[in-house]
Motif scaffolding. Structure first.
Motif, PDB file in Angstrom:
ATOM      1  N   LEU A  17       0.519  -1.359   0.144  1.00  0.00           N
ATOM      2  CA  LEU A  17      -0.143   0.418   0.355  1.00  0.00           C
ATOM      3  C   LEU A  17       0.789   1.157   0.306  1.00  0.00           C
ATOM      4  CD1 LEU A  17      -3.270   0.100   0.197  1.00  0.00           C
ATOM      5  CD2 LEU A  17      -3.038   0.223   2.674  1.00  0.00           C
ATOM      6  N   LEU A  24      -3.250   0.415  -4.013  1.00  0.00           N
ATOM      7  CA  LEU A  24      -2.352  -0.864  -3.621  1.00  0.00           C
ATOM      8  C   LEU A  24      -1.928  -1.588  -5.075  1.00  0.00           C
ATOM      9  CD1 LEU A  24      -2.515  -2.789  -1.242  1.00  0.00           C
ATOM     10  CD2 LEU A  24      -4.169  -4.165  -2.327  1.00  0.00           C
ATOM     11  N   THR A  26       0.065  -4.718  -6.802  1.00  0.00           N
ATOM     12  CA  THR A  26       0.001  -6.452  -6.172  1.00  0.00           C
ATOM     13  C   THR A  26       1.013  -6.542  -7.685  1.00  0.00           C
ATOM     14  OG1 THR A  26      -1.619  -7.112  -7.432  1.00  0.00           O
ATOM     15  CG2 THR A  26      -2.578  -6.630  -4.735  1.00  0.00           C
ATOM     16  N   PHE A  36      -4.388  -0.560  -7.535  1.00  0.00           N
ATOM     17  CA  PHE A  36      -6.096  -1.038  -7.079  1.00  0.00           C
ATOM     18  C   PHE A  36      -5.637   0.396  -6.495  1.00  0.00           C
ATOM     19  CE2 PHE A  36      -5.311  -5.234  -7.211  1.00  0.00           C
ATOM     20  CZ  PHE A  36      -6.317  -6.010  -7.661  1.00  0.00           C
TER      21      PHE A  36
END
Lengths: 305, 1103
Positions: A17, A24, A26, A36
């Motif tokens: 984060l 976010l 990943t 995100f």
């Protein structure tokens, strides 16, 4: 509690984060990185970054003062730097000095500038500097011949606090900074490296022996000023806390837990302040630890996934 | 030194890929003409390495110099085969390796003729006594070593630019070439200083020249302009062929075999050496690109310093010769590269490979058989001096483990293992002899093993044990560690009896067999056994460690089966590579090292975020099916499901089964059996049919844990779930869990803490902060604030006053503990530093800050604390009136009470009044009860972030709600008061650094939490000078000279408001020179209605 599921087509290896908790990132074995937007309990996929030729092991956000910058490291031996500009993501730099999987990446304290520390299975760590004019330069250090699994920066500290005291903290001369990082590798060792301003490279300062198997992760606590804390997680199912007083002298070794963890320890992560350690192990549990005043470590919570 | 005569055809290193790491920084390399020794030169001196035995520690010839060595060359003539010439700034030194390194004879000649640094040295190709040097001073000097006084025999110069290269022609012994800047000259010895040709060759500096060995007039030049040019200077002033590269070229040389050239980049070009065919120019096409090199030697990580060829010949047959490339780079690696036949073929060198299996009997290695195949690695023995003989012995024993650890030979892991063993056991064992290539290691050690097999190992202390000296040799088979295990030879001594010797050997055999099979290493466990450690053969994970374990565990397997094969050290072959290639046909696997160990991938972990949350992710294993239904995460074990389906038919059976297996199937221990059983029954009452064993994880909101509660899925529900399962099978999950309660710095406290509070003095602000903390039930912090409150009391009577501490602290007497406050404060600081409570540390360092210039207290002024002063004796009233500045305060003469009492809000109602006559002050707090509701109001406001963001914290509206508790004090002054000493400031000046550090850190935290004004308030304390003028004079501002000009030159100033770099649209204060983004400035000055600078420097920017 925001829960994102099935975001990738293959195993997820890292989730990070950003500084403000808004984005976010990943990364996964499906060779992609996803960004995100997180807002409270809601999330929205805003971008899928492609370009790596192998599983992406780690993603790391740079300090926001450098912009919205994300670094990613992959099995393909490459480190990519991505930037968001007006909502558009693009790859702004590639770092390709490593000849094998880059297992970990970590941005230096922002006071040093945009420096990225990369640890690779080819036995080297590299420190890449992203300069303001868009060029990069890198330093290579052979750290663990068999392979480096992880590397982590020390917080900014000073050789001589009196020098720093006399002037303002912000204008303390750079040479009084102690620039250090820690590496952990497949030779079961943890090594401390210190920047030598004359040699302009990182010199091995200490070698810490204690693990009986590969060191999977190392983390230098960002919070403590007077005492340095390093946590190392190993395949031998132990986590060791190494402490050093006043940035000099011998390192003291403390087992986080007297008995072993039920499974291999994968990750260690320190909180930004308050010195709380999160240990992730292969049994899918995350345990939290806090030091008590006697110097031993108490369990402070658990996440069972 | 010819004692070690070997043949190059027996060399174990020829044709292998070998990497050596130089111990110190070296910049130039030379190879002996017969290809056995390599000389490396650096600032420490010369190193001689025997390429046939790379594990032998190099011979060092010390020559300390502050200058980098530019060039070194081995004399190519058999007459002086022990000579090596190297540069040392403006001098050239000729070394004789036949002389001891430390003797003055080692310098055969020192040639001093240049006035500036030498850049290149070249021995004459035919005459062993001639050599040429060139230098930055633009001269080329020719030396004849037969002349006396060592003066040059010829000087020639370009006059304009420094010389970079000088080379002798291979065919015409009078011709030599030198390069100066972008042009090169051809000189003739007979023509003196008049050049034969001057060729304007390139657009940039020439770095390399190389004459052809076949054609007298042919020369290659390499330059910074990214070209390599072929010249025939006799015929034309234009190059007959040009090769364009993508990098500046450092060297380009003819290959010693076939038709081609080797190109070395100055920088870039992947730090590789490129072999390419000799271009075949046509009248139309003379320009070529380095697109398809025949071979690229890639592996160095820094620019290569030099590349040389190691060759072996068979008698005079030129076509029988074989080559190996030797490169040295700035990454301190020396690499020996093998060449394969296809490379030879593509470079039109048809090698006669029928000699490959031929046994070479001769001892010469060169085209003409002039050179002995010897090494100069050993120090020559000076027979006239006995001392040197012993010295030589000592040197031989001094095995350099660091050197060994830097070597990797193809698939030979023994060196790696030895260096690992050395690092683990170096204090306990002595390396007597190491020959890695032959696989012989000899150690000596003191073993606690009893000399007599019949006596048991005595149970004694470490110090009292009897040690037995053992010398043991390991002989490893060639196939070790893949196959086979070492043989052991233990030296017989009189202390050890024969039977025992056999026993030890037997035991070692067992250990080595077992460990070689399991882990493919055995040296460490064998030595550990000899050193008296327990070496278990059962639970080996705990007893031995090793870096080479083949780590194919279940996880990697499952992962590898998933998509691709991860490379592992024991099958580093092409299989795994090709597996990967199938998925990624375009993937450039050649770039990656083979034979690397990559850890098994992480599948779940947690990471802290800046906002004290933990971001967690998890990938569920294949045999667990996870579904998300109505906010619940359901976890199903697929393998157990089928089991369930078969057996779960009858209710009773089912129940008993569950009871029996619950331990196994439960994902968590927190199963409430009775509830479950009830639930189970309810479910089973519905109907029978398919069944699954479901566990679910609650996506908890108030909880800090994911928990899997195993429940037994009902029939109908299960059917439903099953339908959904197919649609929503979850493979991975990412979430975040709030753990801010573990972090000592709290946002809610930050919001309510005060440093300034209308016209209250520092001690009362501390008391106020203690109310805040006790409201949020942080008892520890509340106590701390109370202690600070006490410490801050400005009260001359304090010296005579008895204070009751709370139960934890002892009764306290100021008279005996006059240093109490100092110690207390120091203890508090160290406690909060230890627990990393940035917030508390920073708050304390601000509230305790003493403004030395402030003699009296001025309400609402920063900083509010002022030093104790020495009050005039017997004049308390005056001193008080000095202090008190407004009417309201006159009632408030100062308090005293046992304020560290455990009853937090009840600041003692007259409790101590009747205590004794020594009590001088009593507090009455009549309204303390009212505080609870008012504080409760803050809480509700705080939770509603929007409201408080729009209300700057000290707006009147806000302030009314949160009033400071009103107190009324009565004073009874009975005794005359003694004056007391001026107090030491409560902040230790030695710790100023830490105060500043924590304030800065806390201010960052405050900004992050959205309290920019509080951030500025804290930062003010980092500008300790009282007046703005003083502040501006201080160090930080010295370099911040006039605004815009400075900004242009230093585009990386950070905004003092948001700490991000300012790129454009900025606000610069002309007084303090602090910079803000224009939008930040609008926010700061408009929305927060501030007039002072956001940096806290105290400048009133807008006035």
């Amino acid at each position: 509690m925001a829960i994102i599921t099935n975001s990738h087509e293959n195993l997820i290896h890292d989730a990070s984060l950003d500084y403000y908790g808004k984005r976010l990132a990943t990364c996964s074995s499906d060779k992609t990185i996803k960004i995100f937007e997180v807002d409270g309990d809601n999330h929205r996929l805003i971008e899928t970054l492609k370009g790596h030729d192998g599983p992406v092991w780690q993603v790391s956000w740079a300090h926001p003062k450098f912009g919205i910058i994300l670094a990613s490291s992959s099995y393909d031996g490459k480190v990519f730097i991505w930037r968001e500009d007006n909502g558009k993501w693009s790859r702004i730099s590639e770092h390709t000095v490593h000849k094998a999987s880059v297992n970990s990446i970590s941005w230096a304290p922002h006071e040093y500038g945009a420096l990225l520390l990369c640890a690779s299975s080819d036995g080297y760590v590299s420190v890449v500097e992203f300069k303001d004019d868009g060029t990069t330069s890198s330093l290579l250090v052979e750290a663990h011949k068999v392979g480096v699994n992880s590397a982590s920066w020390a917080p900014v500290s000073f050789t001589d606090t009196t020098v720093a005291t006399n002037s303002n903290i912000t204008s303390a001369p750079a040479q009084t900074q102690i620039r250090r990082f820690v590496t952990g590798g497949c030779d079961n060792l943890v090594k401390i490296w210190n920047y030598d301003y004359d040699a302009k490279t990182y010199i091995l300062q200490d070698t810490l022996e204690g693990h009986k198997d590969w060191v999977r992760d190392v983390a230098w606590s960002p919070s403590s000023l007077i005492r340095s804390y390093i946590a190392s997680a190993s395949q031998d199912k132990n986590v060791i806390i190494w402490t050093q007083e006043n940035n000099e002298g011998p390192w003291k070794k403390t087992l986080l837990k007297q008995d072993k963890f039920p499974d291999v320890c994968w990750r260690v992560s320190w909180s930004f302040s308050g010195n709380v350690l999160a240990v992730s192990s292969a049994d899918n549990k995350i345990t939290l630890w806090k030091e008590n005043l006697q110097g031993s470590w108490d369990s402070a919570g658990e996440v069972d996934q | 030194m010819t004692k070690d005569k070997l043949s190059p055809w027996n060399s174990s290193t020829f044709g292998q890929l070998i990497t050596l790491t130089a111990v110190s920084s070296v910049t130039a390399m030379a190879i002996s003409p017969w290809g056995r020794d390599v000389a490396l030169a650096g600032r420490q001196g010369l190193y001689i390495i025997d390429l046939d035995d790379p594990f032998h520690s190099p011979r060092m010839i010390p020559h300390l110099t502050p200058w980098e060595v530019a060039d070194i060359q081995w004399c190519p003539h058999p007459a002086n085969s022990s000579w090596v010439v190297s540069t040392s700034n403006q001098k050239a030194i000729i070394w004789d390796l036949n002389k001891p390194s430390d003797s003055p004879d080692a310098h055969k000649h020192v040639l001093h003729g240049h006035s500036r640094a030498i850049t290149d040295i070249n021995f004459h190709t035919k005459n062993p006594n001639m050599l040429a040097t060139c230098s930055v001073d633009s001269y080329v000097l020719i030396w004849d070593l037969r002349t006396k006084n060592e003066v040059p025999v010829l000087k020639c110069s370009d006059w304009r630019s420094g010389a970079t290269q000088v080379k002798w022609n291979f065919i015409n012994e009078n011709i030599f070439a030198s390069s100066h800047g972008s042009s090169f000259y051809i000189w003739d010895l007979r023509n003196k200083a008049q050049p034969l040709y001057n060729v304007q060759a390139h657009e940039a500096k020439i770095n390399g020249l190389d004459f052809s060995k076949k054609n007298e007039h042919e020369i290659i030049s390499a330059s910074n302009d990214c070209t390599v040019k072929y010249w025939n200077y006799e015929n034309s002033e234009e190059p007959f062929a040009t090769i364009h590269t993508t990098f500046p070229v450092s060297r380009a040389r003819h290959l010693p075999f076939g038709h081609g050239c080797g190109i070395m980049p100055l920088r870039g070009g992947h730090n590789s050496i490129y072999l390419c065919k000799r271009p075949v120019p046509t009248p139309e096409n003379k320009v070529f690109k380095l697109e398809n090199p025949v071979h690229v030697f890639e592996g160095h990580r820094q620019p290569v310093c030099d590349f040389l060829w190691r060759s072996r010949y068979l008698n005079d047959d030129i076509l029988s010769s074989e080559y190996q490339l030797v490169t040295y780079s700035r990454d301190q690696k020396l690499i020996l590269w093998p060449l394969n036949n296809s490379t030879y073929t593509r470079l039109s060198y048809s090698r006669n490979s029928s000699y490959d299996n031929h046994v070479f009997n001769g001892k010469k290695n060169s085209k003409n058989g002039q050179f002995d195949y010897i090494t100069y690695i050993d120090e020559p023995i000076d027979h006239t001096n006995n001392y040197n003989v012993t010295l030589e012995k000592i040197r031989k024993n001094n095995i350099n483990l660091k050197w060994i650890s830097g070597i990797s030979v193809g698939n030979n892991y023994l060196g790696e293992e030895v260096s690992h063993v050395a690092s683990m056991l170096k204090s306990k064992i002595r390396f007597e002899h190491i020959n890695i290539l032959k696989g012989i290691l000899t150690f000596s050690l003191n073993s606690p093993i009893p000399s007599n097999a019949n006596t048991l190992m005595p149970e004694k202390d470490e110090n009292e044990r009897d040690y037995l000296f053992l010398r043991i040799s390991f002989k490893f088979p060639k196939t070790y560690p893949r196959k086979g295990y070492p043989k052991f030879f233990i030296e017989d001594t009189k202390e050890i009896d024969h039977q025992n010797l056999l026993d030890i050997r037997e035991r070692l055999d067992v250990i080595s067999k077992k460990y070689t099979q399991e882990y493919s290493v055995c040296i460490e466990p064998c030595l550990r056994y000899l050193l008296g450690f327990t070496v278990s053969l059962e639970d080996m994970n705990d007893t031995v460690t090793n870096p080479d374990i083949n780590r194919v565990d279940d996880e990697i397997n499952s992962f590898a089966n998933d998509k691709y094969q991860y490379k592992d050290d024991n099958d580093l072959d092409n299989e795994s590579v090709s597996d990967y290639d199938e998925i990624n046909p375009k993937y450039d696997i050649n770039r990656l090292l083979e034979n690397v160990k990559i850890p098994s991938p992480i599948k779940s972990a947690g990471r802290w975020t800046a906002s004290n949350e933990l971001v967690c992710f998890n990938n569920f294993p294949d045999d667990i099916m996870v579904t998300k239904v109505d906010g619940y995460i359901m976890k199903t074990n697929k393998s157990k499901m089928s089991y369930q389906l078969k057996t779960v038919k009858v209710k009773n059976e089912l129940l008993s089964l569950f009871n029996k297996d619950s331990g196994l199937e439960s994902e968590s221990d927190e199963v409430d059996d009775t509830d479950l059983r009830k639930y189970w029954k309810d479910m089973c009452d519905l109907d029978t049919g398919s069944n699954t064993d479901l566990g679910f994880m609650q996506a908890s909101e108030g909880m800090n844990q994911f928990n899997f509660y195993p429940i037994v899925g009902g029939i109908r529900a299960a059917t439903n779930f099953n339908n959904k399962t197919i649609e929503t099978n979850i493979k991975d999950i990412i979430g975040k869990v709030d753990f801010s309660h573990l972090i000592p710095s709290k946002k809610e406290l930050a919001h309510n803490y005060r440093l300034l509070l209308e016209d209250y003095s520092a001690d009362k602000i501390a008391l106020y902060n203690s109310f805040v903390t006790s409201h949020y039930e942080y008892d520890e912090l509340s106590d701390a604030w109370r202690a600070i409150h006490v410490a801050l009391m400005k009260h001359p009577q304090a010296n005579n006053k008895k204070i009751e501490m709370n139960d934890d602290l002892q009764a306290f007497d100021w008279e005996y503990y006059s240093n109490f406050t100092d110690e207390l404060v120091l203890d508090l600081f160290s406690y909060f530093c230890r627990t990393d409570n940035v917030q508390m540390f920073a708050m304390m360092s601000c509230l305790l800050y003493v403004n030395p210039n402030l003699k009296t207290w001025i309400p609402n002024e920063f900083p509010c604390h002022f030093p104790y002063t020495k009050y005039p004796e017997n004049n308390i009233a005056n001193s008080f009136s000095n202090q008190v500045t407004d009417e309201r305060q006159s009632n408030l003469v100062s308090i005293y009470d046992s304020s560290l009492n455990a009853q937090r809000l009840d600041v003692s109602n007259k409790t101590n009044a009747d205590d004794s006559s020594t009590e001088e002050f009593t507090i009455m707090n009549e309204e303390s009860e009212n505080n609870i509701p008012t504080l409760a109001k803050i809480d509700s406001r705080f939770s509603d972030e929007e409201t408080f963001k729009n209300n700057p914290y000290y707006s009147n509206e806000y302030f009314e709600i949160l009033d400071f508790p009103t107190m009324r004090y009565e004073t009874f002054v009975n005794n005359p008061i003694h004056g007391y000493q001026e107090s030491v400031p409560l902040l230790n000046p030695k710790l100023n650094f830490y105060y500043e550090y924590f304030r800065k850190k806390y201010s960052e935290m405050l900004f992050f939490w959205g309290f920019p004004i509080k951030k500025q308030e804290i930062l003010k304390y980092n500008y300790p000078n009282i007046t703005l003028e003083e502040t501006l004079k201080s160090k930080e501002f010295e370099y911040l000279k006039v605004g815009y000009d400075y900004f242009d030159k230093h585009p990386n100033l950070d905004c003092v408001y948001c700490v991000m770099p300012v790129k454009n649209h900025s606000f610069i204060c002309v007084k303090c020179n602090h910079i803000m983004h224009s939008h930040c400035a609008i926010e700061w000055f408009n929305e927060y209605s501030e007039i002072e600078c956001s940096s806290g420097c105290g400048c009133k920017c807008l006035i």
